[in-house]
Design an enzyme around this catalytic site. Structure first.
Site, PDB file in Angstrom:
ATOM      1  N   ASP A 113      28.097 -30.236 -10.367  1.00 41.60           N
ATOM      2  CA  ASP A 113      28.832 -31.335  -9.757  1.00 41.60           C
ATOM      3  C   ASP A 113      29.814 -31.924 -10.771  1.00 41.60           C
ATOM      4  O   ASP A 113      29.681 -31.713 -11.975  1.00 41.60           O
ATOM      5  CB  ASP A 113      27.851 -32.414  -9.288  1.00 41.60           C
ATOM      6  CG  ASP A 113      28.387 -33.255  -8.162  1.00 41.60           C
ATOM      7  OD1 ASP A 113      29.596 -33.123  -7.845  1.00 41.60           O
ATOM      8  OD2 ASP A 113      27.630 -34.044  -7.588  1.00 41.60           O
ATOM      9  N   ARG A 154      33.451 -25.990  -4.995  1.00 41.68           N
ATOM     10  CA  ARG A 154      33.205 -26.974  -3.943  1.00 41.68           C
ATOM     11  C   ARG A 154      34.290 -28.041  -4.081  1.00 41.68           C
ATOM     12  O   ARG A 154      34.428 -28.681  -5.125  1.00 41.68           O
ATOM     13  CB  ARG A 154      31.835 -27.630  -4.068  1.00 41.68           C
ATOM     14  CG  ARG A 154      31.592 -28.670  -2.939  1.00 41.68           C
ATOM     15  CD  ARG A 154      30.454 -29.622  -3.255  1.00 41.68           C
ATOM     16  NE  ARG A 154      29.244 -28.888  -3.485  1.00 41.68           N
ATOM     17  CZ  ARG A 154      28.360 -29.209  -4.434  1.00 41.68           C
ATOM     18  NH1 ARG A 154      28.583 -30.215  -5.248  1.00 41.68           N
ATOM     19  NH2 ARG A 154      27.265 -28.497  -4.589  1.00 41.68           N
TER      20      ARG A 154
END
Length: 306
Positions: free
Chosen positions: A129, A179
């Site tokens: 992330d 992502r």
């Protein structure tokens, strides 16, 4: 103003201690996470899997203070992968760099993430992330270092950052698994686009750039982390026109948000994966979710009077 208020609250130590004690806050947060334990998360992953929806699991937490704490994080994510495999679930894992030692040093984080990437081999992608902009460069370096050893590693990019297009170009020849999200931290205007229209335009441009790369035979993968119909609709059509299947493209949505939209995507055959969060360190994460979607404030308000 509301968004800035929630982002400020996400970093306030006093609020992070006091508000989680309030029953209405704990009740409201259940909209976004099934519970604080891994068993809660895997239980929902099992239920969603029965509906044909794979999942992505993350343990909430960031900015640990010691190397010993990072080893606890590694052990917990190892447990996530092992239990998910025992249950026969299609589960991938998403980690935060500062939860795995980025504050303790690049070598600490790289060793920990590499260990998890090795364990994730054959179990899907291990996703890194992206946190606040002060960690962007270090996180990109971490990704490159781990990617040189393990191909099953993915990275989150944030379209509100002005540097995002340049970062994508620097990675694209690696065949990256990306992502793409809009971004949920408080950033100064010289680093991040302040206008939603600019963030959205950059999101569309970045997604199309990577889709074009994939359609031209390039390696990689794109996960669209969004609930915005203005992103999902056009980009799903773009992916279909480019011939991208679920092996190279999917929509990634948060647990508890847009459930009707999630069902509609499944019915339409659009690849979907749902992100499930768990853990007791949920306050900062929850404030950022409210900042992303101020309409959810009304859900909190209703919870106060139940």
């Amino acid at each position: 103003m509301m968004r800035r208020t929630f982002l400020w609250a996400s970093t306030n130590p006093w609020l992070s201690r006091r508000l989680p004690e309030r029953r209405f806050v704990r009740r409201a947060v259940r909209k976004f996470m099934p519970g604080e334990t891994l068993e809660h998360a895997l239980g929902e992953a099992d239920r969603l899997g029965g509906e044909g929806v794979p999942t992505l699991i993350t343990m909430l937490g960031e900015n640990v203070e010691t190397v010993e704490e990072t080893r606890g994080t590694v052990a917990e994510y190892t447990r996530v992968m092992e239990l998910a495999e025992e249950m026969g679930l299609d589960v991938e894992v998403s980690i935060k760099p500062t939860h795995l030692g980025l504050d303790q040093g690049a070598d600490v984080a790289c060793d920990n993430v590499s260990e998890l990437a090795a364990q994730a081999r054959g179990r899907g992608t291990l996703w890194i992330d992206m946190e606040g902009s002060e960690y962007t460069e270090a996180t990109l370096s971490l990704f490159r270092a781990v990617r040189s050893r393990h191909e099953n590693i993915g990275l989150c990019l944030q379209s509100y950052l002005r540097r995002a297009a340049e970062d994508l170009e620097s990675l694209i020849e690696l065949g990256p698994r990306i992502r793409l999200v809009k971004g949920a931290y408080s950033e100064p205007p010289d680093l991040a686009f302040p206008a939603k229209s600019d963030v959205d335009a950059n999101y569309l441009a970045l997604a199309r750039r990577l889709m074009d790369h994939l359609a031209d035979g390039g390696d990689g993968f794109l996960g669209l982390g969004t609930h915005d119909p203005a992103m999902i609709g056009p980009l799903s059509e773009y992916a279909a026109a480019a011939g991208l299947d679920g092996g190279r493209f999917e929509i990634e949505m948060l647990y508890g948000i847009g459930r009707r939209d999630q069902r509609r995507l499944v019915w339409n055959g659009t690849p979907l994966r749902v992100l499930i969060s768990y853990g007791d360190a949920w306050f900062a994460w929850y404030m950022r979710r409210l900042a992303e979607r101020p309409a959810n404030v009304w859900f909190v308000a209703r919870s106060m009077f139940r």
